[in-house]
Design an enzyme around this catalytic site. Sequence first.
Site, PDB file in Angstrom:
ATOM      1  N   GLY A  10     -19.064  10.914  -3.192  1.00 28.17           N
ATOM      2  CA  GLY A  10     -17.852  10.094  -3.254  1.00 28.17           C
ATOM      3  C   GLY A  10     -17.752   9.353  -4.573  1.00 28.17           C
ATOM      4  O   GLY A  10     -18.691   8.679  -4.992  1.00 28.17           O
ATOM      5  N   GLY A  12     -15.343   7.029  -5.302  1.00 26.29           N
ATOM      6  CA  GLY A  12     -14.454   5.867  -5.167  1.00 26.29           C
ATOM      7  C   GLY A  12     -15.107   4.687  -5.881  1.00 26.29           C
ATOM      8  O   GLY A  12     -15.912   4.876  -6.797  1.00 26.29           O
ATOM      9  N   VAL A  81     -17.497  17.596   0.669  1.00 28.37           N
ATOM     10  CA  VAL A  81     -18.675  17.518   1.528  1.00 28.37           C
ATOM     11  C   VAL A  81     -18.260  17.905   2.944  1.00 28.37           C
ATOM     12  O   VAL A  81     -17.245  17.428   3.455  1.00 28.37           O
ATOM     13  CB  VAL A  81     -19.272  16.089   1.519  1.00 28.37           C
ATOM     14  CG1 VAL A  81     -20.445  15.984   2.490  1.00 28.37           C
ATOM     15  CG2 VAL A  81     -19.695  15.692   0.111  1.00 28.37           C
ATOM     16  N   GLU A 170       1.203  -5.509   1.541  1.00 31.83           N
ATOM     17  CA  GLU A 170       1.359  -5.096   0.133  1.00 31.83           C
ATOM     18  C   GLU A 170       2.360  -3.935   0.012  1.00 31.83           C
ATOM     19  O   GLU A 170       3.151  -3.884  -0.928  1.00 31.83           O
ATOM     20  CB  GLU A 170       0.003  -4.694  -0.457  1.00 31.83           C
ATOM     21  CG  GLU A 170      -0.920  -5.882  -0.662  1.00 31.83           C
ATOM     22  CD  GLU A 170      -2.044  -5.612  -1.650  1.00 31.83           C
ATOM     23  OE1 GLU A 170      -2.639  -4.531  -1.595  1.00 31.83           O
ATOM     24  OE2 GLU A 170      -2.308  -6.497  -2.493  1.00 31.83           O
ATOM     25  N   ASP A 301     -16.887   1.416   2.165  1.00 29.54           N
ATOM     26  CA  ASP A 301     -16.263   1.306   3.489  1.00 29.54           C
ATOM     27  C   ASP A 301     -17.035   2.024   4.596  1.00 29.54           C
ATOM     28  O   ASP A 301     -16.728   1.845   5.773  1.00 29.54           O
ATOM     29  CB  ASP A 301     -14.825   1.835   3.433  1.00 29.54           C
ATOM     30  CG  ASP A 301     -13.880   0.829   2.796  1.00 29.54           C
ATOM     31  OD1 ASP A 301     -14.366  -0.183   2.225  1.00 29.54           O
ATOM     32  OD2 ASP A 301     -12.658   1.029   2.864  1.00 29.54           O
ATOM     33  N   GLN A 319     -13.826  -4.894  -3.693  1.00 34.14           N
ATOM     34  CA  GLN A 319     -14.661  -5.935  -4.284  1.00 34.14           C
ATOM     35  C   GLN A 319     -16.122  -5.767  -3.844  1.00 34.14           C
ATOM     36  O   GLN A 319     -17.045  -5.736  -4.660  1.00 34.14           O
ATOM     37  CB  GLN A 319     -14.099  -7.291  -3.809  1.00 34.14           C
ATOM     38  CG  GLN A 319     -14.777  -8.491  -4.370  1.00 34.14           C
ATOM     39  CD  GLN A 319     -14.163  -9.810  -3.883  1.00 34.14           C
ATOM     40  OE1 GLN A 319     -14.594 -10.866  -4.310  1.00 34.14           O
ATOM     41  NE2 GLN A 319     -13.183  -9.783  -3.043  1.00 34.14           N
ATOM     42  N   LYS A 378      -3.792 -11.149  -9.643  1.00 31.07           N
ATOM     43  CA  LYS A 378      -4.014  -9.840  -8.985  1.00 31.07           C
ATOM     44  C   LYS A 378      -4.148  -8.742 -10.041  1.00 31.07           C
ATOM     45  O   LYS A 378      -5.011  -7.864  -9.951  1.00 31.07           O
ATOM     46  CB  LYS A 378      -2.852  -9.550  -8.026  1.00 31.07           C
ATOM     47  CG  LYS A 378      -2.919  -8.210  -7.334  1.00 31.07           C
ATOM     48  CD  LYS A 378      -3.894  -8.229  -6.173  1.00 31.07           C
ATOM     49  CE  LYS A 378      -3.824  -7.000  -5.297  1.00 31.07           C
ATOM     50  NZ  LYS A 378      -4.541  -5.855  -5.839  1.00 31.07           N
TER      51      LYS A 378
END
Length: 404
Positions: A10, A12, A81, A170, A301, A319, A378
Amino acid sequence: MKRPTILVLGAGYGGLATVVNLQKSIGTDEADIVLINKNDYHYESTWLHEAAAGTLSPEQVRYDIKHVISQDKVKFVKAEVQAIDVKGKVVTTDVGTHAYDYLVIALGFEGETFGITGLDKYALSIANVKAARQIREHIEYQFATWSLEDEKDDSRLTIVVGGAGFTGIEFLGELANRVPELCKEFDVPREKVRVICVEAAPMVLPGFDPELVDYAVRQLKSKGIEFSIGTPVVEATPEGVKIKKGEEEFEFIKAGTVVWAAGVRGNRLIEETGIENMRARVKVEKDLRAPGFDDVFIVGDCALMINEETNRPYPPTAQIAMQQGDMCANNLVALIKGQSTSEFVPDLKGSIASLGDDDAIGVAFGKKMTGKKASFMKKMVDNRALFLIGGLGLTLKKGKFNLL
Ligand code: FAD
Ligand code: NAD
């Protein structure tokens, strides 16, 4: 002695932070580093709501992985994967298998539908850059079709957003700015368009600062966004969604677009590893290793950590994923050098939710903020993430500099 192979799954925030830190701190004679990702690009998941609404191009949201890795130190493999065998220490992909000495699982999130009938089939989800592009194009298709129809079906112009968490809010912020543009482009009267947010909990952004939540709701309502609060979605069909309004009371909202933004889970590959998990998230040890598997780290995550102050899990955020990536790299280096690993303690700097390009709400460094100040902050956070992974060059190329 054979060099150990570190396999990172991954690219990310968590995976890239691990690799970028590893390539700085370990020599090619000390370990082989292999990064596997299903695309040859990384996308900023934190900007996907913009690509989905059409306020930012999908191209701006992604960048080539090879731009941020040292190719003499890291071998990049573009592959999907398919299975992770943590006992046999081998990962199967669509293009072959990879054995490892140390594994880092950073395969990210998937939308959670809680088994609600029809959502998997009929709702769209802001899950990755391709899905975001599909949402943008689906909404544009509905507007274009409406403008061509002799007998106009106004429900084509209704957009339901399921969930008023950070993602839902958002996305609504972007839609609020995008709808007037779409109306102009497709010759649609603004009053024909409905954007409705459906939230199960009794408030928007459950658990967030009520004063900031009031501000967000006021701003979004002033731009024509409707809210249906305390009314969970219980079913989705090709025509729209059914919501529960009371004990035995239901309403059907006919809608041409349903976007499901009501929570996330870890990558479902985790569920087939045999490692104990909850909704594909593994309660990791303090040094980020999977319980019972000293050679497997899990970050981002797919990892779950309990905040001991609140006794609740830390929310899955970029974060934390990036901070875990850094710590994971440090711990891998420690293991290879025969040293002991360190505990991961998140350094939470706050949270900011954008309300379109020009507005936001948030708490940063303990201070509440709204409007342009929060929006500026932001964008700084977004730019910082680019800087940490790809330095100044990437920040200048992909960063957000429309700061006022
Ligand atoms: P991801 O960023 O999801 O990366 C996972 C990677 O794994 C991807 O590159 C994916 O392509 C790859 N992958 C997945 N499956 C496979 C496979 N089978 N084979 C190969 N590769 C695979 N958090 C914040 O802190 N701040 C924010 O402002 C914020 N805004 C957000 C806005 C939106 C719209 C969303 C949806 C989330 C937001 N988040 C935010 C949450 C944040 O995006 C996630 O917490 C973060 O992306 C998790 O990082 P990760 O590295 O675990 O996974
Ligand atoms: P979430 O879990 O934070 O919010 C989901 C919302 O959907 C909740 O309010 C929940 O009550 C609602 N919901 C659940 N079931 C429902 C139903 N059947 N009908 C209607 N509403 C329903 O999920 P998210 O917003 O996708 O965020 C995921 C993670 O990403 C969180 O950790 C969040 O903090 C993070 N994130 C952060 C930012 C940011 O910092 N700016 C932005 C987006 C996401």
